[in-house]
Design an enzyme around this catalytic site. Structure first.
Site, PDB file in Angstrom:
ATOM      1  N   ASN A 168      -6.858  31.471  74.226  1.00 22.81           N
ATOM      2  CA  ASN A 168      -7.390  30.364  75.011  1.00 22.81           C
ATOM      3  C   ASN A 168      -7.798  30.879  76.385  1.00 22.81           C
ATOM      4  O   ASN A 168      -7.104  31.716  76.974  1.00 22.81           O
ATOM      5  CB  ASN A 168      -6.338  29.258  75.151  1.00 22.81           C
ATOM      6  CG  ASN A 168      -5.988  28.625  73.817  1.00 22.81           C
ATOM      7  OD1 ASN A 168      -6.837  28.491  72.952  1.00 22.81           O
ATOM      8  ND2 ASN A 168      -4.734  28.255  73.650  1.00 22.81           N
ATOM      9  N   HIS A 187      -1.934  34.664  81.816  1.00 24.13           N
ATOM     10  CA  HIS A 187      -1.768  36.095  81.501  1.00 24.13           C
ATOM     11  C   HIS A 187      -2.337  36.255  80.099  1.00 24.13           C
ATOM     12  O   HIS A 187      -1.850  35.593  79.161  1.00 24.13           O
ATOM     13  CB  HIS A 187      -0.279  36.472  81.570  1.00 24.13           C
ATOM     14  CG  HIS A 187       0.029  37.917  81.284  1.00 24.13           C
ATOM     15  ND1 HIS A 187       0.730  38.721  82.162  1.00 24.13           N
ATOM     16  CD2 HIS A 187      -0.236  38.699  80.203  1.00 24.13           C
ATOM     17  CE1 HIS A 187       0.871  39.932  81.640  1.00 24.13           C
ATOM     18  NE2 HIS A 187       0.295  39.945  80.445  1.00 24.13           N
ATOM     19  N   HIS A 201      -3.231  36.509  76.513  1.00 22.33           N
ATOM     20  CA  HIS A 201      -2.358  36.538  75.341  1.00 22.33           C
ATOM     21  C   HIS A 201      -3.126  36.068  74.122  1.00 22.33           C
ATOM     22  O   HIS A 201      -4.043  35.258  74.211  1.00 22.33           O
ATOM     23  CB  HIS A 201      -1.107  35.664  75.556  1.00 22.33           C
ATOM     24  CG  HIS A 201      -1.411  34.246  75.928  1.00 22.33           C
ATOM     25  ND1 HIS A 201      -1.723  33.875  77.214  1.00 22.33           N
ATOM     26  CD2 HIS A 201      -1.435  33.112  75.181  1.00 22.33           C
ATOM     27  CE1 HIS A 201      -1.923  32.566  77.251  1.00 22.33           C
ATOM     28  NE2 HIS A 201      -1.770  32.074  76.030  1.00 22.33           N
TER      29      HIS A 201
HETATM   30  P1  AMP Z   1      -1.720  28.957  76.050  1.00 22.67           P
HETATM   31  O1  AMP Z   1      -1.619  27.453  75.987  1.00 22.67           O
HETATM   32  O2  AMP Z   1      -2.794  29.539  75.184  1.00 22.67           O
HETATM   33  O3  AMP Z   1      -1.807  29.436  77.480  1.00 22.67           O
HETATM   34  O4  AMP Z   1      -0.380  29.506  75.426  1.00 22.67           O
HETATM   35  C1  AMP Z   1       0.801  29.651  76.133  1.00 22.67           C
HETATM   36  C2  AMP Z   1       1.891  29.683  75.120  1.00 22.67           C
HETATM   37  O5  AMP Z   1       3.054  30.208  75.726  1.00 22.67           O
HETATM   38  C3  AMP Z   1       2.270  28.310  74.559  1.00 22.67           C
HETATM   39  O6  AMP Z   1       2.052  28.307  73.149  1.00 22.67           O
HETATM   40  C4  AMP Z   1       3.731  28.150  74.933  1.00 22.67           C
HETATM   41  O7  AMP Z   1       4.491  27.511  73.932  1.00 22.67           O
HETATM   42  C5  AMP Z   1       4.158  29.599  75.124  1.00 22.67           C
HETATM   43  N1  AMP Z   1       5.294  29.804  76.011  1.00 22.67           N
HETATM   44  C6  AMP Z   1       5.497  29.250  77.229  1.00 22.67           C
HETATM   45  N2  AMP Z   1       6.640  29.710  77.772  1.00 22.67           N
HETATM   46  C7  AMP Z   1       7.163  30.581  76.871  1.00 22.67           C
HETATM   47  C8  AMP Z   1       8.344  31.386  76.834  1.00 22.67           C
HETATM   48  N3  AMP Z   1       9.223  31.406  77.842  1.00 22.67           N
HETATM   49  N4  AMP Z   1       8.567  32.143  75.731  1.00 22.67           N
HETATM   50  C9  AMP Z   1       7.709  32.135  74.703  1.00 22.67           C
HETATM   51  N5  AMP Z   1       6.576  31.413  74.684  1.00 22.67           N
HETATM   52  C10 AMP Z   1       6.300  30.636  75.740  1.00 22.67           C
HETATM   53 ZN    ZN Z   2       1.203  38.374  84.140  1.00 27.39          ZN
END
Ligand code: AMP
Ligand code: ZN
Length: 113
Positions: free
Chosen positions: A86, A97, A99
């Site tokens: 995203n 960050h 991902h």
């Molecule tokens: P996005 O919405 O593409 O930015 O994805 C961010 C993702 O990070 C979401 O699916 C969250 O559920 C996940 N997320 C947020 N905090 C954590 C965490 N501490 N450990 C693992 N996943 C996380």
């Molecule tokens: Zn970072």
């Protein structure tokens, strides 16, 4: 960058359910899974998103794809899976960050959005 959640996970300041690590990448289970298998694959270097990549840094995406393929095998996703990144507010990005989501373990929706 100090405020970045995923940089804190990389630094070990916040715990994560790690499933893969090498010198450049980390992969861990998403805390709020959207599918039976939901893994996040991230570079250890901080980039806000795909928008922050350039010719020098873009090869990290290829490295991420190879780790995704390896994890898909390890998590028995032979019948298929999806990789999503995203970007920005309208793209639904909540963590700034870079991902990639690896999703599988169920027949995924045909809808992309
Ligand atoms: P996005 O919405 O593409 O930015 O994805 C961010 C993702 O990070 C979401 O699916 C969250 O559920 C996940 N997320 C947020 N905090 C954590 C965490 N501490 N450990 C693992 N996943 C996380
Ligand atoms: Zn970072």
């Amino acid at each position: 960058m100090n405020d970045c959640l995923f940089c804190k996970i990389i630094a070990g300041e916040i715990p994560s359910a790690k499933v893969y690590e090498d010198d450049k990448l980390l992969a861990f289970k998403d805390i709020n899974p959207q599918a039976p298998v939901h893994i996040l694959i991230i570079p250890k270097a901080h980039y806000d998103s795909v928008n922050a990549l350039d010719e020098a840094s873009a090869p990290i995406v290829g490295d991420i794809m190879l780790v995704a393929k390896r994890l898909a095998e390890e998590f028995h996703l032979g019948s298929g899976y999806r990789i999503i990144t995203n970007i920005g507010e309208d793209g639904g990005q909540t963590v700034k960050h870079l991902h990639f989501h690896l999703l599988g373990g169920v027949k995924l929706s045909e809808k992309m959005c």
